[in-house]
Scaffold this motif. Structure first.
Motif, PDB file in Angstrom:
ATOM      1  N   LEU A 215       0.998  -1.125   0.067  1.00 43.62           N
ATOM      2  CA  LEU A 215      -0.161   0.302   0.404  1.00 43.62           C
ATOM      3  C   LEU A 215       1.130   1.284   0.256  1.00 43.62           C
ATOM      4  O   LEU A 215       1.831   1.243  -0.056  1.00 43.62           O
ATOM      5  N   PRO A 216       0.183   2.159  -0.734  1.00 39.32           N
ATOM      6  CA  PRO A 216       1.003   3.336  -0.824  1.00 39.32           C
ATOM      7  C   PRO A 216       1.662   4.047   0.613  1.00 39.32           C
ATOM      8  O   PRO A 216       0.275   3.621   1.839  1.00 39.32           O
ATOM      9  N   ASP A 217       2.643   4.801   1.101  1.00 36.28           N
ATOM     10  CA  ASP A 217       2.215   5.038   2.485  1.00 36.28           C
ATOM     11  C   ASP A 217       1.468   5.544   3.419  1.00 36.28           C
ATOM     12  O   ASP A 217       1.260   6.328   5.347  1.00 36.28           O
ATOM     13  N   TRP A 218       1.648   6.834   2.290  1.00 32.30           N
ATOM     14  CA  TRP A 218       0.088   7.833   3.065  1.00 32.30           C
ATOM     15  C   TRP A 218      -1.919   6.975   2.799  1.00 32.30           C
ATOM     16  O   TRP A 218      -2.018   8.232   3.270  1.00 32.30           O
ATOM     17  N   PHE A 219      -1.603   6.300   1.957  1.00 31.71           N
ATOM     18  CA  PHE A 219      -3.388   5.675   2.546  1.00 31.71           C
ATOM     19  C   PHE A 219      -3.614   5.750   3.833  1.00 31.71           C
ATOM     20  O   PHE A 219      -2.824   4.388   4.517  1.00 31.71           O
ATOM     21  N   ASP A 220      -5.135   6.279   4.045  1.00 34.04           N
ATOM     22  CA  ASP A 220      -5.113   5.863   5.500  1.00 34.04           C
ATOM     23  C   ASP A 220      -6.408   5.644   5.478  1.00 34.04           C
ATOM     24  O   ASP A 220      -7.741   5.791   4.185  1.00 34.04           O
ATOM     25  N   GLY A 221      -6.980   4.427   6.519  1.00 33.78           N
ATOM     26  CA  GLY A 221      -8.612   3.365   6.311  1.00 33.78           C
ATOM     27  C   GLY A 221      -8.244   2.076   5.090  1.00 33.78           C
ATOM     28  O   GLY A 221      -9.642   1.815   5.316  1.00 33.78           O
ATOM     29  N   VAL A 222      -7.285   1.980   4.666  1.00 35.05           N
ATOM     30  CA  VAL A 222      -7.520   0.628   4.122  1.00 35.05           C
ATOM     31  C   VAL A 222      -6.527  -0.254   4.555  1.00 35.05           C
ATOM     32  O   VAL A 222      -7.361  -1.243   4.267  1.00 35.05           O
TER      33      VAL A 222
ATOM     34  N   VAL B  30       3.020  -4.221   3.705  1.00 39.48           N
ATOM     35  CA  VAL B  30       4.372  -3.649   3.330  1.00 39.48           C
ATOM     36  C   VAL B  30       3.246  -2.114   2.812  1.00 39.48           C
ATOM     37  O   VAL B  30       3.000  -1.634   2.265  1.00 39.48           O
ATOM     38  N   ARG B  31       4.223  -1.495   3.315  1.00 39.71           N
ATOM     39  CA  ARG B  31       4.478   0.483   2.727  1.00 39.71           C
ATOM     40  C   ARG B  31       5.672   0.332   2.152  1.00 39.71           C
ATOM     41  O   ARG B  31       6.256   0.067   1.996  1.00 39.71           O
ATOM     42  N   PHE B  32       4.887   1.675   0.629  1.00 42.19           N
ATOM     43  CA  PHE B  32       5.776   1.872  -0.356  1.00 42.19           C
ATOM     44  C   PHE B  32       5.629   3.603  -0.461  1.00 42.19           C
ATOM     45  O   PHE B  32       4.236   3.851  -0.174  1.00 42.19           O
ATOM     46  N   GLY B  33       7.128   3.841  -0.278  1.00 38.14           N
ATOM     47  CA  GLY B  33       6.623   5.785  -0.913  1.00 38.14           C
ATOM     48  C   GLY B  33       6.875   5.767  -2.235  1.00 38.14           C
ATOM     49  O   GLY B  33       6.349   5.917  -3.411  1.00 38.14           O
ATOM     50  N   ALA B  34       7.902   6.511  -2.759  1.00 38.80           N
ATOM     51  CA  ALA B  34       7.837   6.813  -4.541  1.00 38.80           C
ATOM     52  C   ALA B  34       8.554   5.483  -4.985  1.00 38.80           C
ATOM     53  O   ALA B  34       7.773   6.118  -6.573  1.00 38.80           O
ATOM     54  N   GLU B  35       8.189   4.725  -5.110  1.00 38.96           N
ATOM     55  CA  GLU B  35       9.099   3.472  -5.067  1.00 38.96           C
ATOM     56  C   GLU B  35       8.109   2.310  -5.138  1.00 38.96           C
ATOM     57  O   GLU B  35       8.442   2.478  -3.786  1.00 38.96           O
ATOM     58  N   LEU B  36       7.837   1.278  -5.915  1.00 42.98           N
ATOM     59  CA  LEU B  36       7.732   0.039  -4.929  1.00 42.98           C
ATOM     60  C   LEU B  36       8.455  -1.080  -5.002  1.00 42.98           C
ATOM     61  O   LEU B  36       9.075  -1.013  -5.971  1.00 42.98           O
ATOM     62  N   ALA B  37       8.781  -0.620  -3.650  1.00 42.17           N
ATOM     63  CA  ALA B  37       9.816  -1.918  -3.233  1.00 42.17           C
ATOM     64  C   ALA B  37      11.318  -1.418  -4.432  1.00 42.17           C
ATOM     65  O   ALA B  37      11.305  -0.354  -4.121  1.00 42.17           O
ATOM     66  N   ASP B  38      11.764  -2.852  -5.000  1.00 41.50           N
ATOM     67  CA  ASP B  38      12.938  -1.991  -5.716  1.00 41.50           C
ATOM     68  C   ASP B  38      12.951  -2.374  -7.008  1.00 41.50           C
ATOM     69  O   ASP B  38      13.305  -3.058  -8.035  1.00 41.50           O
TER      70      ASP B  38
ATOM     71  N   LYS C 289      -5.302  12.732  -3.588  1.00 48.76           N
ATOM     72  CA  LYS C 289      -5.035  12.288  -2.297  1.00 48.76           C
ATOM     73  C   LYS C 289      -6.143  13.400  -1.627  1.00 48.76           C
ATOM     74  O   LYS C 289      -5.831  14.549  -0.994  1.00 48.76           O
ATOM     75  N   SER C 290      -6.952  13.389  -1.224  1.00 48.87           N
ATOM     76  CA  SER C 290      -8.342  13.386   0.097  1.00 48.87           C
ATOM     77  C   SER C 290      -8.836  12.515   0.343  1.00 48.87           C
ATOM     78  O   SER C 290      -8.530  11.501   0.751  1.00 48.87           O
ATOM     79  N   ARG C 291      -9.183  13.051   1.448  1.00 51.83           N
ATOM     80  CA  ARG C 291     -10.554  12.346   2.346  1.00 51.83           C
ATOM     81  C   ARG C 291     -11.170  11.324   1.465  1.00 51.83           C
ATOM     82  O   ARG C 291     -11.802   9.717   2.193  1.00 51.83           O
ATOM     83  N   PHE C 292     -12.215  11.443   0.345  1.00 54.26           N
ATOM     84  CA  PHE C 292     -12.718  10.878  -0.268  1.00 54.26           C
ATOM     85  C   PHE C 292     -12.354   9.647  -1.581  1.00 54.26           C
ATOM     86  O   PHE C 292     -12.692   8.931  -2.196  1.00 54.26           O
ATOM     87  N   TRP C 293     -10.788  10.615  -1.711  1.00 52.76           N
ATOM     88  CA  TRP C 293     -10.105   9.446  -2.932  1.00 52.76           C
ATOM     89  C   TRP C 293      -8.749   9.622  -3.038  1.00 52.76           C
ATOM     90  O   TRP C 293      -8.160  10.907  -2.543  1.00 52.76           O
TER      91      TRP C 293
END
Length: 227
Positions: free
Chosen positions: A93-100, A109-117, A127-131
């Motif tokens: 999951l993207p590191d900023w996803f909330d409620g998922v 596992v969380r990821f940021g600008a790159e998916l794993a390696d 990036k909003s509360r609803f989407w």
């Protein structure tokens, strides 16, 4: 590589097949035409927003060994946990996803600008509360995966379009987020993707979103009216 499965007997529709990737629609008669994909990176298979069905594992085996399952949209939890648990891998999951993560019964596992390696770049689309949405881009293969903001299912597409902006975003298309890409192919979360002249299809979708909005909305209303 294993032989290709009998796609009709498996009850799923195989889409977007190219060197290093494949997609499928588990329930072809479903109006939303939820599309799932798998990308092969250095022999590892990354499964994206999967909807499970008989024949999916055989399809994945054509590419290699599953390394992880990726969820790119907060609403696309789908069958990520089932596929990940069956293959003994984590859900990414993207590191900023909330409620998922709370709704996915599998290791996360969380990821940021790159998916794993993998070299796959993660780009924030909404990036909003609803989407909450992230697109993946493979700079080596020029493949762009957009789970929701653009799509290929009929209810995304105005007349003449091969790729369309989500109906809810027609007035405010994601030009800043997606306009900088010049992909060879675009894979989407609903419907078939675009594997030829995808850069032109994406540019056209973003540029003409507002102008074609009345036609698309009008058709949608007509389809909903009783006959």
């Amino acid at each position: 590589m294993t032989s290709r499965i009998d796609e009709r007997a498996a009850g799923l529709e195989v889409i977007d097949r190219f060197d290093g990737g494949i997609g499928w629609i588990a329930h072809p008669d479903e109006r939303m035409r939820r599309a799932s994909h798998a990308l092969e990176i250095d022999g590892d298979v990354w499964v994206i927003d999967p909807v499970d069905a008989d024949g999916v594992d055989e399809l994945l085996a054509e590419l290699g060994t599953v390394a992880g399952v990726v969820t790119l949209l907060d609403r696309h939890k789908r069958d990520a946990a089932a596929v990940a648990n069956r293959h003994g891998v984590e859900v990414y999951l993207p590191d900023w996803f909330d409620g998922v993560a709370e709704d996915i019964d599998a290791p996360i596992v969380r990821f940021g600008a790159e998916l794993a390696d993998t070299g796959l770049e993660a780009h924030v689309v909404r990036k909003s509360r609803f989407w909450q949405e992230v697109a993946l881009y493979d700079p080596a293969g020029a493949t762009l995966v957009v789970p929701e903001s653009v799509g290929g299912s009929s209810y995304f597409l105005a007349r003449g379009e091969r790729l369309g902006v989500h109906p809810a975003l027609r007035a405010i298309p994601p030009r800043e987020q997606l306009g900088g890409f010049e992909p060879d192919r675009v894979l989407v979360g609903h419907g078939s993707g675009v594997l030829e002249d995808a850069d032109a299809a994406l540019a056209d979708a973003l540029a003409s979103s507002r102008r074609r909005m009345p036609w698309l909305y009008g058709r949608t209303v007509r389809e909903l009216l009783p006959v």
